[in-house]
Design a protein around this motif. Structure first.
Motif, PDB file in Angstrom:
ATOM      1  N   THR A 134       0.833  -1.203   0.000  1.00 19.87           N
ATOM      2  CA  THR A 134       0.000   0.000   0.000  1.00 19.87           C
ATOM      3  C   THR A 134       0.870   1.256   0.000  1.00 19.87           C
ATOM      4  O   THR A 134       2.106   1.179   0.046  1.00 19.87           O
ATOM      5  CB  THR A 134      -0.926   0.032   1.235  1.00 19.87           C
ATOM      6  N   ALA A 135       0.215   2.403  -0.005  1.00 15.38           N
ATOM      7  CA  ALA A 135       0.952   3.675   0.012  1.00 15.38           C
ATOM      8  C   ALA A 135       1.788   3.823   1.274  1.00 15.38           C
ATOM      9  O   ALA A 135       2.815   4.520   1.262  1.00 15.38           O
ATOM     10  CB  ALA A 135      -0.029   4.839  -0.095  1.00 15.38           C
ATOM     11  N   LEU A 136       1.381   3.193   2.373  1.00 11.73           N
ATOM     12  CA  LEU A 136       2.137   3.311   3.614  1.00 11.73           C
ATOM     13  C   LEU A 136       3.490   2.613   3.525  1.00 11.73           C
ATOM     14  O   LEU A 136       4.333   2.791   4.407  1.00 11.73           O
ATOM     15  CB  LEU A 136       1.327   2.752   4.787  1.00 11.73           C
ATOM     16  N   ALA A 137       3.716   1.812   2.475  1.00  9.78           N
ATOM     17  CA  ALA A 137       5.036   1.207   2.279  1.00  9.78           C
ATOM     18  C   ALA A 137       6.107   2.272   2.094  1.00  9.78           C
ATOM     19  O   ALA A 137       7.292   2.011   2.317  1.00  9.78           O
ATOM     20  CB  ALA A 137       5.005   0.273   1.074  1.00  9.78           C
ATOM     21  N   GLY A 138       5.716   3.476   1.719  1.00  8.32           N
ATOM     22  CA  GLY A 138       6.684   4.555   1.571  1.00  8.32           C
ATOM     23  C   GLY A 138       7.394   4.910   2.856  1.00  8.32           C
ATOM     24  O   GLY A 138       8.516   5.433   2.838  1.00  8.32           O
ATOM     25  N   TYR A 139       6.758   4.629   3.996  1.00  8.71           N
ATOM     26  CA  TYR A 139       7.393   4.920   5.285  1.00  8.71           C
ATOM     27  C   TYR A 139       8.473   3.906   5.638  1.00  8.71           C
ATOM     28  O   TYR A 139       9.344   4.189   6.471  1.00  8.71           O
ATOM     29  CB  TYR A 139       6.339   4.908   6.406  1.00  8.71           C
ATOM     30  N   VAL A 140       8.420   2.716   5.033  1.00 13.36           N
ATOM     31  CA  VAL A 140       9.286   1.623   5.461  1.00 13.36           C
ATOM     32  C   VAL A 140      10.767   1.913   5.261  1.00 13.36           C
ATOM     33  O   VAL A 140      11.574   1.685   6.163  1.00 13.36           O
ATOM     34  CB  VAL A 140       8.863   0.304   4.773  1.00 13.36           C
ATOM     35  N   ALA A 175       2.089   4.726  11.180  1.00 12.19           N
ATOM     36  CA  ALA A 175       1.209   5.401  10.225  1.00 12.19           C
ATOM     37  C   ALA A 175      -0.160   4.730  10.186  1.00 12.19           C
ATOM     38  O   ALA A 175      -1.203   5.403  10.195  1.00 12.19           O
ATOM     39  CB  ALA A 175       1.846   5.396   8.835  1.00 12.19           C
ATOM     40  N   ALA A 176      -0.186   3.396  10.153  1.00 10.65           N
ATOM     41  CA  ALA A 176      -1.457   2.670  10.120  1.00 10.65           C
ATOM     42  C   ALA A 176      -2.233   2.869  11.419  1.00 10.65           C
ATOM     43  O   ALA A 176      -3.460   3.054  11.405  1.00 10.65           O
ATOM     44  CB  ALA A 176      -1.194   1.179   9.892  1.00 10.65           C
ATOM     45  N   ALA A 177      -1.526   2.843  12.553  1.00  9.78           N
ATOM     46  CA  ALA A 177      -2.194   3.023  13.844  1.00  9.78           C
ATOM     47  C   ALA A 177      -2.748   4.436  13.986  1.00  9.78           C
ATOM     48  O   ALA A 177      -3.829   4.634  14.560  1.00  9.78           O
ATOM     49  CB  ALA A 177      -1.225   2.711  14.986  1.00  9.78           C
ATOM     50  N   LEU A 178      -2.024   5.432  13.469  1.00 10.08           N
ATOM     51  CA  LEU A 178      -2.532   6.804  13.505  1.00 10.08           C
ATOM     52  C   LEU A 178      -3.814   6.929  12.679  1.00 10.08           C
ATOM     53  O   LEU A 178      -4.753   7.618  13.082  1.00 10.08           O
ATOM     54  CB  LEU A 178      -1.466   7.771  12.993  1.00 10.08           C
ATOM     55  N   MET A 179      -3.847   6.259  11.544  1.00 15.24           N
ATOM     56  CA  MET A 179      -5.068   6.293  10.733  1.00 15.24           C
ATOM     57  C   MET A 179      -6.218   5.614  11.481  1.00 15.24           C
ATOM     58  O   MET A 179      -7.368   6.085  11.444  1.00 15.24           O
ATOM     59  CB  MET A 179      -4.821   5.618   9.386  1.00 15.24           C
ATOM     60  N   ALA A 180      -5.918   4.519  12.169  1.00 16.93           N
ATOM     61  CA  ALA A 180      -6.945   3.855  12.972  1.00 16.93           C
ATOM     62  C   ALA A 180      -7.426   4.768  14.098  1.00 16.93           C
ATOM     63  O   ALA A 180      -8.628   4.867  14.375  1.00 16.93           O
ATOM     64  CB  ALA A 180      -6.392   2.550  13.548  1.00 16.93           C
ATOM     65  N   GLY A 181      -6.481   5.461  14.738  1.00 17.03           N
ATOM     66  CA  GLY A 181      -6.850   6.381  15.813  1.00 17.03           C
ATOM     67  C   GLY A 181      -7.698   7.537  15.313  1.00 17.03           C
ATOM     68  O   GLY A 181      -8.648   7.967  15.986  1.00 17.03           O
ATOM     69  N   LEU A 182      -7.376   8.035  14.132  1.00 17.81           N
ATOM     70  CA  LEU A 182      -8.173   9.126  13.559  1.00 17.81           C
ATOM     71  C   LEU A 182      -9.608   8.670  13.260  1.00 17.81           C
ATOM     72  O   LEU A 182     -10.567   9.405  13.496  1.00 17.81           O
ATOM     73  CB  LEU A 182      -7.507   9.635  12.288  1.00 17.81           C
ATOM     74  N   ALA A 232      -5.827  11.816   4.821  1.00 19.35           N
ATOM     75  CA  ALA A 232      -5.269  12.050   3.488  1.00 19.35           C
ATOM     76  C   ALA A 232      -3.803  12.451   3.569  1.00 19.35           C
ATOM     77  O   ALA A 232      -2.984  12.049   2.728  1.00 19.35           O
ATOM     78  CB  ALA A 232      -6.076  13.123   2.764  1.00 19.35           C
ATOM     79  N   LEU A 233      -3.463  13.233   4.593  1.00 13.66           N
ATOM     80  CA  LEU A 233      -2.076  13.664   4.760  1.00 13.66           C
ATOM     81  C   LEU A 233      -1.156  12.485   5.046  1.00 13.66           C
ATOM     82  O   LEU A 233      -0.075  12.368   4.449  1.00 13.66           O
ATOM     83  CB  LEU A 233      -1.992  14.688   5.888  1.00 13.66           C
ATOM     84  N   VAL A 234      -1.567  11.595   5.961  1.00 17.36           N
ATOM     85  CA  VAL A 234      -0.749  10.423   6.288  1.00 17.36           C
ATOM     86  C   VAL A 234      -0.558   9.565   5.041  1.00 17.36           C
ATOM     87  O   VAL A 234       0.553   9.102   4.745  1.00 17.36           O
ATOM     88  CB  VAL A 234      -1.403   9.604   7.424  1.00 17.36           C
ATOM     89  N   TRP A 235      -1.639   9.359   4.304  1.00 23.80           N
ATOM     90  CA  TRP A 235      -1.570   8.542   3.094  1.00 23.80           C
ATOM     91  C   TRP A 235      -0.721   9.206   2.017  1.00 23.80           C
ATOM     92  O   TRP A 235       0.138   8.556   1.395  1.00 23.80           O
ATOM     93  CB  TRP A 235      -2.995   8.300   2.576  1.00 23.80           C
ATOM     94  N   ALA A 236      -0.911  10.497   1.806  1.00 24.96           N
ATOM     95  CA  ALA A 236      -0.176  11.213   0.755  1.00 24.96           C
ATOM     96  C   ALA A 236       1.318  11.272   1.056  1.00 24.96           C
ATOM     97  O   ALA A 236       2.147  11.181   0.145  1.00 24.96           O
ATOM     98  CB  ALA A 236      -0.739  12.625   0.597  1.00 24.96           C
ATOM     99  N   LEU A 237       1.671  11.414   2.338  1.00 32.39           N
ATOM    100  CA  LEU A 237       3.083  11.429   2.696  1.00 32.39           C
ATOM    101  C   LEU A 237       3.730  10.082   2.366  1.00 32.39           C
ATOM    102  O   LEU A 237       4.863  10.032   1.870  1.00 32.39           O
ATOM    103  CB  LEU A 237       3.244  11.738   4.184  1.00 32.39           C
ATOM    104  N   GLY A 238       3.002   9.002   2.589  1.00 35.49           N
ATOM    105  CA  GLY A 238       3.508   7.688   2.204  1.00 35.49           C
ATOM    106  C   GLY A 238       3.720   7.587   0.708  1.00 35.49           C
ATOM    107  O   GLY A 238       4.731   7.047   0.239  1.00 35.49           O
ATOM    108  N   VAL A 239       2.767   8.110  -0.071  1.00 37.66           N
ATOM    109  CA  VAL A 239       2.894   8.103  -1.533  1.00 37.66           C
ATOM    110  C   VAL A 239       4.125   8.900  -1.969  1.00 37.66           C
ATOM    111  O   VAL A 239       4.894   8.461  -2.842  1.00 37.66           O
ATOM    112  CB  VAL A 239       1.621   8.675  -2.181  1.00 37.66           C
ATOM    113  N   GLY A 240       4.320  10.048  -1.356  1.00 43.81           N
ATOM    114  CA  GLY A 240       5.469  10.874  -1.706  1.00 43.81           C
ATOM    115  C   GLY A 240       6.794  10.206  -1.373  1.00 43.81           C
ATOM    116  O   GLY A 240       7.733  10.227  -2.187  1.00 43.81           O
TER     117      GLY A 240
END
Length: 511
Positions: free
Chosen positions: A160-166, A177-184, A205-213
């Protein structure tokens, strides 16, 4: 009080069922099911169930969640104990249930601590504190009692897009990142309003977009021309692996398959491909390696090594061609490769008849020079520990893992294990060669993508191209430290919230 919270509080049996269900659903976020959105939705539901509960009640809900998550996600332990460890079925089931019951204590304790000490205000607690604490408990589980970093939220986001954080923060960073999205999501339910909905969606959207970037950045570079590699999958049944003629049969099988791979730069055999010590088969192994070398390649195998000077036995990776060199597995599996607390648990040896289960850990960095190519090495379960794999950097141009997932039969474990290996390629920015006995053998790209895979439970030679790479990802430089520092920073931020109002009769708080 929020109507959703009121319903959950008024119907404890419903909350119990939802907690157990949420745990099961989280397990489905991982391979082979790969229902990735559940890795966000399931913890979001748990956060809601934990909200505004007494410590005891939160602990119970966390325990039910853990039973569902680990019961559905790691029940494959039964296969290795009963089918291949010679344990009787009731004992294998009991040990598996005990293991699941122990792992469930992690979310139980987390729920208790969040209810007892957490800043229980809808904004900062659900959106920040709960997710940060979740990641800290994942990290704790990853090293306590030798560690079990299985079913990490971040691992479910290899595609997923969150792979960008890895490559930046590792698997725990993707978990955050995934837990923050769950918390939101949970916060948006608790503080339901148009304003909250807008702010929550913007933050998601910000958490997801940062991962994409971040995923668009190439952290490492190509180092030379592609190489041809061949992974030899013998598909030897675990029940036959240690038979009286197993060594001769394995040499004939792997020797014949290797001759199909002549011309490859690296020919890789899986963990303990030949079920004996290297010195006992050194002569025939050298002969096979000479054929590989004459065709311009190098032979690498997983095999046991015996050190005569000390009597130590190792689960090793040996570079046979040219000047033999070995890496000895450092992170051993309790009960499978050594017996912890031997004085108290010696009786288990009568039931767990596992060959070569009294091994010694190796030492030194996980590096081998394979025909001039520097490879970072890991044996089986070691590839679950990202902080250890990066110890081969920056020298390693390629990662090599040998495994024997035949221990887990036709269960979900081999697929989960492959998914974990893909995370190591993402973290390091390196291709990985992963040779297994029964599959899934794979060549993995530096972004965690599957370049080529073998069919499971088939004798197969997987030949493909791999790239050597150089350079360091941020995670390769910082390890888990950056993700942990960020997590602690979020916890400190949430602690700046004003103290909650305590309800004297129940000990709960008002949102």
């Amino acid at each position: 009080m929020n109507p959703v919270i009121a319903i959950l509080e008024a119907r404890p049996r419903l909350s119990d069922a939802l907690a157990l269900l949420a745990g099961v659903l989280l397990a489905l976020a991982f391979a082979p099911y790969a229902l990735r959105p559940l890795s966000i939705l399931a913890p979001a539901l748990l956060f809601l169930l934990w909200w505004d509960r007494t410590p005891g009640r939160a602990a119970w809900l966390g325990y039910l969640f853990g039973l569902g998550m680990f019961g559905a996600g790691v029940h494959w332990i039964y296969h290795s104990l009963y089918l291949f460890g010679a344990a009787i079925a009731p004992l294998a089931a009991f040990i598996t249930a005990l293991f699941v019951a122990f792992l469930a204590l992690y979310p139980a304790l987390l729920g208790y601590l969040l209810a007892r000490f957490g800043p229980r205000l809808p904004g900062l607690a659900l959106a920040v504190c709960f997710p940060a604490a979740w990641v800290l408990f994942e990290w704790w589980r990853g090293w306590f009692l030798t560690g079990f970093p299985w079913l990490l939220l971040g691992t479910a986001h290899v595609d997923t897009a969150l792979a960008g954080y890895v490559p930046v923060l590792g698997a725990y960073g993707a978990s955050l990142a995934a837990a923050l999205m769950a918390g939101l999501l949970a916060w948006m339910v608790v503080r339901w309003s148009l304003r909250t909905l807008g702010g929550g969606l913007a933050a998601l959207a910000l958490v997801w977009a940062l991962g994409v970037g971040l995923a668009r950045i190439e952290w490492t570079g190509v180092d030379g021309e592609p190489i041809t590699v061949s992974l030899v999958q013998g598909n030897v049944d675990q029940k036959e692996k240690w038979g009286p003629d197993a060594v001769e049969e394995a040499l004939e099988l792997y020797g014949g398959l290797t001759r199909q791979a002549l011309g490859s730069d690296i020919v890789l055999w899986p963990e303990t491909a030949i079920p004996t010590f290297y010195h006992e088969v050194e002569e025939p192994m050298t002969e096979i390696a000479a054929e590989v070398e004459a065709a311009g390649g190098a032979l690498v195998t997983g095999i046991f090594v015996y050190r005569f000077a000390t009597g130590d036995m190792y689960n090793s990776i040996v570079h046979v061609t040219g000047h033999p060199a070995a890496y000895h597995k450092r992170h051993l599996v309790p009960f499978g490769e050594y017996l912890p607390l031997r004085g108290l648990l010696m009786w288990l040896d009568d039931y767990l008849d596992i060959p070569m289960s009294d091994l010694s850990p190796g030492s030194g960095r996980p590096l081998l020079d394979v025909g001039g190519i520097i490879v970072g090495t890991s044996v089986c379960y070691e590839d679950a520990f990202g902080g250890q794999v990066i110890q081969a950097l920056p020298e390693a141009q390629l990662l090599v893992n040998v495994s024997n997932d035949a221990w887990f039969g036709d269960s979900i474990a081999p697929h989960q294990h492959l998914e974990i290996a893909r995370m190591r390629s993402l973290e390091t920015g390196r291709d990985m060669l992963r040779a297994t006995n029964t599959g899934v053998s794979a060549v993995i790209g530096h972004r965690g993508e599957l370049i080529a895979t073998s069919p499971q439970f088939e004798t197969h030679v997987l030949t493909a191209e791999a790239r050597l790479r150089s350079g360091l990802t941020p995670f390769g430089r910082w390890g888990n430290g950056a993700a942990l520092l960020l997590t602690f920073g979020l916890l400190l931020l949430s602690r700046r919230a004003p103290p909650p109002k305590v309800m004297e009769d129940t000990g709960r708080t008002r949102g």
